[in-house]
Design an enzyme around this catalytic site. Structure first.
Site, short mmCIF file in Angstrom:
data_model
loop_
_atom_site.label_atom_id
_atom_site.label_comp_id
_atom_site.label_asym_id
_atom_site.label_seq_id
_atom_site.Cartn_x
_atom_site.Cartn_y
_atom_site.Cartn_z
CG HIS A 142 0.39 20.19 -18.71
ND1 HIS A 142 0.41 20.85 -19.92
CD2 HIS A 142 0.64 21.14 -17.77
CE1 HIS A 142 0.66 22.14 -19.72
NE2 HIS A 142 0.78 22.34 -18.43
CG ASP A 179 -2.56 26.67 -17.44
OD1 ASP A 179 -2.79 26.41 -16.25
OD2 ASP A 179 -1.40 26.68 -17.92
CG HIS A 181 2.27 26.40 -18.62
ND1 HIS A 181 1.86 26.63 -17.33
CD2 HIS A 181 3.50 26.96 -18.74
CE1 HIS A 181 2.80 27.30 -16.68
NE2 HIS A 181 3.80 27.52 -17.51
#
Length: 368
Positions: A142, A179, A181
Site C-alpha cells: 500500500h 492480498d 486489499h
C-alpha cells in the site's frame, strides 16, 4: 530444489501505538486487552513457529539480509519522505500517512523488511535459489512513494524490483497481488511503465476505497500493463482458482516475464477480521502450485513470494505453512484443523456460478 526463506527477528519487533482496531485509543475508544493494530507480529511469528515444529523450516534455506540502503530506497521513495521518516523514528516514533504508526527504530526495521525482499529477489534472479519466500514486516504493497498507508511504510516489492533492475538481473517482472486489499502502492509506482506487469485480485470495495477499479489499466507506456480484478465479497476457493485460470495465467502467458513476484497476503481467508472472503489454506496452496507451474514454463521457475497482510493469528500459520510447503515441493504438512468446516461454508453452487460468471465478464472486458 532449494527454496529460500528470508526472515529476521527484528521485523517482529516493529510496533505501532495504542490502537483498538484502526482507531487511536481515547475518548470513547477503549483500550483492548491485547491492544494494537490488526497488523501485529503474532501472525508471522506463529507461522515461523509452526514451520519449526513440523520440520518444514529445516527443509528451507533460511537467511536474513542487510537492510535496504538509502540508494535502494531512493529508487522508489523521495529523499524528503525518507528524511521525515528517519527523523521521526529517531525521535521515538509516531505516525506517518494514514494509520501507519511505528515505534523508535521503525525506520531501520522497515528498511530491513525491504532488505529481505531485495535479497530474496536477487538470490532467485541469480539462480542461487530456485524460489523464495520473504517474511517481510512491515508490509509494503500500500505504500506510495511519499505517503504510507494500510500498515505499509516502504514499498518492499517495488524497492526489490528496482534494485534487481539496477544490477541488470531482471528485465520484465510480473507482480501478482492476491492480498485481499488492492495493491495500490505497487500499481501507482509502475502505472506508466511496461517493464512491470501488475495484477491485483482483491475484494471489491474494501481497502483502499478509491482504487482498484477494473477500468484502471495503466497510463502512457504502461497502458494495458495494470490489471485489477475486484472480486465480490464471499468469493471462495473455486472463485479464486477460476480467477487465476481465467485472468492471471493468460495475462502472464501474454507478458512473458523474467520473474514472477507474489504479494502474498493471507487476508482473503475465511476468518480474517479485515475482509469478507472465503479462501482456505487449501486455496493458497493450490494458487501457489499453479503460479509455480506458470513460472516454471515462462521464466525457469523464478518465483518469489513476499509476505503482505493476513490478520487471523489462529489461521494465518496454516495458510502460510500450506503455501510455503507447496512452494518448496515439501511433503511436510500441517493439516488444517478447520478444513472440513470451511469446506461446508464455501459458497453454494448457485452463488459460485454467479462469482465465476462475474470473473468471466471481467476477463472479457480485459480482452483475456
Amino acid at each position: 530444489m532449494t527454496t529460500g526463506f528470508f526472515m529476521d527477528e527484528r521485523c517482529f519487533w516493529h510496533a505501532g501505538g495504542n490502537y483498538a482496531f484502526t482507531m487511536p485509543v481515547g475518548g470513547l475508544v477503549q483500550p483492548l486487552a491485547a491492544g494494537g493494530l490488526p497488523e501485529n507480529p503474532e501472525t508471522k511469528r506463529r507461522l515461523r513457529n509452526l514451520m519449526e515444529v513440523t520440520g518444514l523450516m529445516a527443509e528451507l534455506d533460511v537467511r536474513s539480509a542487510a537492510p535496504a540502503s538509502r540508494e535502494d530506497l531512493l529508487r522508489v521513495h523521495p529523499a524528503a519522505y525518507l528524511d521525515d521518516f528517519k527523523r521521526l523514528s529517531d525521535a521515538g516514533g509516531g505516525e506517518l500517512g494514514l494509520r501507519t504508526p511505528f515505534a523508535a527504530g521503525g525506520f531501520e526495521i522497515a528498511a530491513l523488511s525491504a532488505g529481505l525482499s531485495i535479497a530474496a529477489v536477487e538470490a532467485v534472479a541469480k539462480g542461487d535459489l530456485d524460489n523464495a519466500y520473504a517474511l517481510s514486516r512491515p508490509p509494503g504493497h500500500h505504500a506510495l512513494p511519499d505517503f504510507p498507508n494500510g500498515f505499509c511504510l516502504l514499498a518492499n516489492i517495488a524497492i526489490a524490483i528496482e534494485a534487481a533492475k539496477a544490477k541488470g538481473l531482471v528485465r520484465r517482472v510480473a507482480v501478482l497481488d492476491w492480498d485481499v486489499h488492492h495493491g495500490n502502492g505497487t500499481e501507482a509506482i509502475f502505472y506508466d511503465r511496461d517493464d512491470v506487469l501488475t495484477i491485483s485480485l482483491h475484494q471489491e470495495g474494501n481497502y483502499p476505497l478509491d482504487t482498484g477499479a477494473l477500468a484502471d489499466r495503466g497510463d502512457g507506456a504502461g497502458a494495458g500493463y495494470n490489471i485489477n480484478l475486484p472480486m465480490h465479497a464471499g468469493s471462495g476457493h473455486t472463485a479464486y482458482l477460476h480467477a487465476l485460470d481465467r485472468v492471471v495465467i493468460p495475462a502472464l502467458d501474454a507478458y512473458q516475464p523474467d520473474m514472477i513476484i507474489v504479494a502474498c497476503g493471507f487476508d482473503a481467508s475465511i476468518v480474517d477480521p479485515l475482509a469478507r472472503m472465503q479462501a482456505t489454506a487449501e486455496t493458497f496452496a493450490e494458487m501457489t502450485q499453479r503460479i509455480k507451474a506458470v513460472a516454471q514454463k515462462l521464466c525457469g521457475g523464478k518465483l518469489v513470494l513476499v509476505h503482505e497482510g493476513g490478520y487471523s493469528e489462529a489461521y494465518v500459520p496454516f495458510c502460510g505453512h500450506a503455501t510455503i510447503a507447496a512452494l518448496a515441493d515439501s511433503d511436510i504438512t500441517a493439516p488444517d484443523p478447520h478444513a472440513k468446516n470451511f469446506r461446508i461454508r464455501q459458497p453454494s453452487p448457485a452463488f459460485d456460478a454467479f462469482l465465476r460468471a462475474s470473473i468471466d465478464d471481467m476477463a472479457q472486458e480485459l480482452n483475456l
